[in-house]
Design a protein around this motif. Sequence first.
Motif, PDB file in Angstrom:
ATOM      1  N   GLU A  51      47.283  85.311  27.860  1.00 60.77           N
ATOM      2  CA  GLU A  51      46.856  86.470  26.704  1.00 60.77           C
ATOM      3  C   GLU A  51      45.952  87.576  27.628  1.00 60.77           C
ATOM      4  O   GLU A  51      45.378  88.434  26.877  1.00 60.77           O
ATOM      5  CB  GLU A  51      45.924  85.774  25.728  1.00 60.77           C
ATOM      6  CG  GLU A  51      46.418  84.799  25.103  1.00 60.77           C
ATOM      7  CD  GLU A  51      48.028  84.978  24.397  1.00 60.77           C
ATOM      8  OE1 GLU A  51      48.133  86.007  23.822  1.00 60.77           O
ATOM      9  OE2 GLU A  51      48.892  84.184  24.665  1.00 60.77           O
ATOM     10  N   THR A  52      45.748  87.429  28.844  1.00 58.95           N
ATOM     11  CA  THR A  52      44.974  88.573  29.550  1.00 58.95           C
ATOM     12  C   THR A  52      45.890  89.930  30.037  1.00 58.95           C
ATOM     13  O   THR A  52      47.272  89.813  30.441  1.00 58.95           O
ATOM     14  CB  THR A  52      44.639  87.884  31.195  1.00 58.95           C
ATOM     15  OG1 THR A  52      43.705  86.819  30.733  1.00 58.95           O
ATOM     16  CG2 THR A  52      43.810  88.963  31.675  1.00 58.95           C
ATOM     17  N   LEU A  53      45.318  91.072  29.768  1.00 61.12           N
ATOM     18  CA  LEU A  53      45.788  92.249  30.476  1.00 61.12           C
ATOM     19  C   LEU A  53      44.985  92.405  31.704  1.00 61.12           C
ATOM     20  O   LEU A  53      43.982  92.421  31.743  1.00 61.12           O
ATOM     21  CB  LEU A  53      45.611  93.357  29.595  1.00 61.12           C
ATOM     22  CG  LEU A  53      45.864  94.706  29.854  1.00 61.12           C
ATOM     23  CD1 LEU A  53      47.440  94.733  30.134  1.00 61.12           C
ATOM     24  CD2 LEU A  53      45.310  95.830  28.983  1.00 61.12           C
ATOM     25  N   PHE A  54      45.742  92.437  32.773  1.00 55.91           N
ATOM     26  CA  PHE A  54      44.880  92.412  34.036  1.00 55.91           C
ATOM     27  C   PHE A  54      45.358  93.612  34.774  1.00 55.91           C
ATOM     28  O   PHE A  54      46.493  94.303  34.821  1.00 55.91           O
ATOM     29  CB  PHE A  54      45.713  91.339  35.083  1.00 55.91           C
ATOM     30  CG  PHE A  54      45.378  90.943  36.304  1.00 55.91           C
ATOM     31  CD1 PHE A  54      44.007  90.706  36.769  1.00 55.91           C
ATOM     32  CD2 PHE A  54      46.123  91.483  37.188  1.00 55.91           C
ATOM     33  CE1 PHE A  54      43.718  90.535  37.884  1.00 55.91           C
ATOM     34  CE2 PHE A  54      45.640  91.356  38.795  1.00 55.91           C
ATOM     35  CZ  PHE A  54      44.360  90.815  38.984  1.00 55.91           C
ATOM     36  N   PHE A  55      44.332  94.275  35.350  1.00 54.36           N
ATOM     37  CA  PHE A  55      44.255  95.473  36.089  1.00 54.36           C
ATOM     38  C   PHE A  55      43.945  95.211  37.649  1.00 54.36           C
ATOM     39  O   PHE A  55      43.180  94.782  38.115  1.00 54.36           O
ATOM     40  CB  PHE A  55      43.133  96.157  35.677  1.00 54.36           C
ATOM     41  CG  PHE A  55      42.929  96.552  34.082  1.00 54.36           C
ATOM     42  CD1 PHE A  55      43.452  97.837  33.736  1.00 54.36           C
ATOM     43  CD2 PHE A  55      42.130  95.798  33.438  1.00 54.36           C
ATOM     44  CE1 PHE A  55      43.549  98.003  32.222  1.00 54.36           C
ATOM     45  CE2 PHE A  55      42.277  96.144  31.921  1.00 54.36           C
ATOM     46  CZ  PHE A  55      42.901  97.222  31.596  1.00 54.36           C
ATOM     47  N   CYS A  56      45.164  95.897  38.396  1.00 50.76           N
ATOM     48  CA  CYS A  56      45.308  95.639  39.809  1.00 50.76           C
ATOM     49  C   CYS A  56      44.594  96.784  40.257  1.00 50.76           C
ATOM     50  O   CYS A  56      45.103  97.984  40.683  1.00 50.76           O
ATOM     51  CB  CYS A  56      46.877  95.853  40.277  1.00 50.76           C
ATOM     52  SG  CYS A  56      48.031  94.246  39.346  1.00 50.76           S
ATOM     53  N   LYS A  57      43.138  96.515  40.425  1.00 49.71           N
ATOM     54  CA  LYS A  57      42.234  97.669  40.577  1.00 49.71           C
ATOM     55  C   LYS A  57      41.816  97.402  42.189  1.00 49.71           C
ATOM     56  O   LYS A  57      41.619  96.461  42.587  1.00 49.71           O
ATOM     57  CB  LYS A  57      40.990  97.468  39.756  1.00 49.71           C
ATOM     58  CG  LYS A  57      40.069  98.419  39.787  1.00 49.71           C
ATOM     59  CD  LYS A  57      38.739  98.264  39.049  1.00 49.71           C
ATOM     60  CE  LYS A  57      38.035  96.877  39.506  1.00 49.71           C
ATOM     61  NZ  LYS A  57      37.381  97.110  40.898  1.00 49.71           N
ATOM     62  N   GLY A  58      41.490  98.601  42.978  1.00 52.20           N
ATOM     63  CA  GLY A  58      40.629  98.791  44.137  1.00 52.20           C
ATOM     64  C   GLY A  58      41.368  98.914  45.243  1.00 52.20           C
ATOM     65  O   GLY A  58      42.693  98.527  45.368  1.00 52.20           O
TER      66      GLY A  58
END
Length: 502
Positions: A51-58
């Motif tokens: 149920e997660t919205l995952f951000f590919c950040k950095g």
Amino acid sequence: MTISLQQIEQLLKENNLLKEFTHENSWHYDLPVENKTLTHLSYDSRNVTSETLFFCKGASFKEEYLMSALTEGLQIYVSEIPFDVDAHLGIIVTDIRKAMAILSMGFYDYPQSKLKLVAFTGTKGKTTSAYFLKYMLDEYNNQKTAMFSTMNSTLDGKTYFKSHLTTPESLDLYRMMNEAVTNGMTHLVMEVSSQAYKLNRVYQLTFDIGIFLNISPDHISPIEHPTFDDYYYCKRQLIHHSKQFIVNLDTRNVQLILEEAQNSQIPTVTYSATNKQADYHWEKGSTSTSFEVKSNQDSLNLCATYELGLMGDFNKDNALASIIAARLLDVPIETCQKGLKKATVPGRMEQLTQKNGSKVYIDYAHNKVSLTNLLSFAKQEHHDGRIITVIGSTGDKAISRRKDFGEVLNDYTDVAILTSDDPGNEHPHDIAKEISRYIVNDSVEQHIELDRETAIKKALSMATSQDTVILAGKGRDLYQKIAGEDVAYAGDFTIAERTINE
């Protein structure tokens, strides 16, 4: 807290952030899957569910992090580039940090609209000013002021925790704001760093009041700001995201700030330590910690005498900025006076006395201007003996501070004990030697002692009754950042107090 895929699509399109959706090896501009509600946001691949919205950040993000998250059940990710992975949906955006800010606001139901927001920016004085304002607001709203600060943050107005960043990542920022709202907070005082604007941590966040305290070269390094111009530009973004603005008229190139605020039609109040052309200025009072606020017009009705609990004239600049902010928030003048008199700041201008009578000052001073203010105050107050200074400099960032510290120590100290201060991935001895290289005054006695506790004990033992010991940089900070880890540390104040009592 929840957010649906349709909400995500709408927000990204409204803000011109959507590039495409990827689903089953095909690309789409419109949502290609049925609507789904997500209950969790994360940018940590170790903290995901289906149920997660995952951000590919950095800049250091690796595809293997996403792969790891997918094995934990992740289905939907947000990224600036499409990855060739077996995900249910890829949401590809033009700017991952802006997208994270916009979607975090939506997920937490725009908590900023439920708080009065005040932001401080400046090279020095942000933490002190934030504490001053919090104390005044607490008197006004019965302890309902949250604070996000370099040293400590609080979401319930009473219990504090260590901050990892001056301004949190946007996802954490809105999560913390939402918790503050849930806790019944009515006001939020926060420090906004130049990196917060450079890295879009506060993208599209508008403050009720923004305060520009000062500017001097700092945070100039390959991983922060390449030039002073870039640093100053990022600091000035607060102007355009404030409903009302306060600026120190003594700020370097202040005309630039005033012109920018005028062009953006932001109502602006100016203050100063000495310039009577400012809307408000302060003059010394009858005691070393009191001051009088003066004005030609006093439209905010704040001209009066105020008492501080902290020594040093430089703290009066911060106090005046905070008083103006409090009055713009309708805090009565008597309440301002009462709160300011109570105000204390952990690790700022704290004083101890050794058994032989020598004074010890513990302060978080960690850049050129704040160290200059601290040491010049000590010289002025205690001119009969030596000034013994314990100091280090951070690793991995703010490289220019090493030269700055050496130059200040040249002018204001008699004994310099160079030690460690959050060395990060650098060797503290290399940092100490670099500071030492810029201490060209042969009359300054130099020592290198890398164990900070030992360095403090050495300084205290050296001091005669006429001498003054300065512990600069860490204050009450309970961690040392070493090789990527937060290593427990007792804090300068605790070590000094314990040593004196022993």
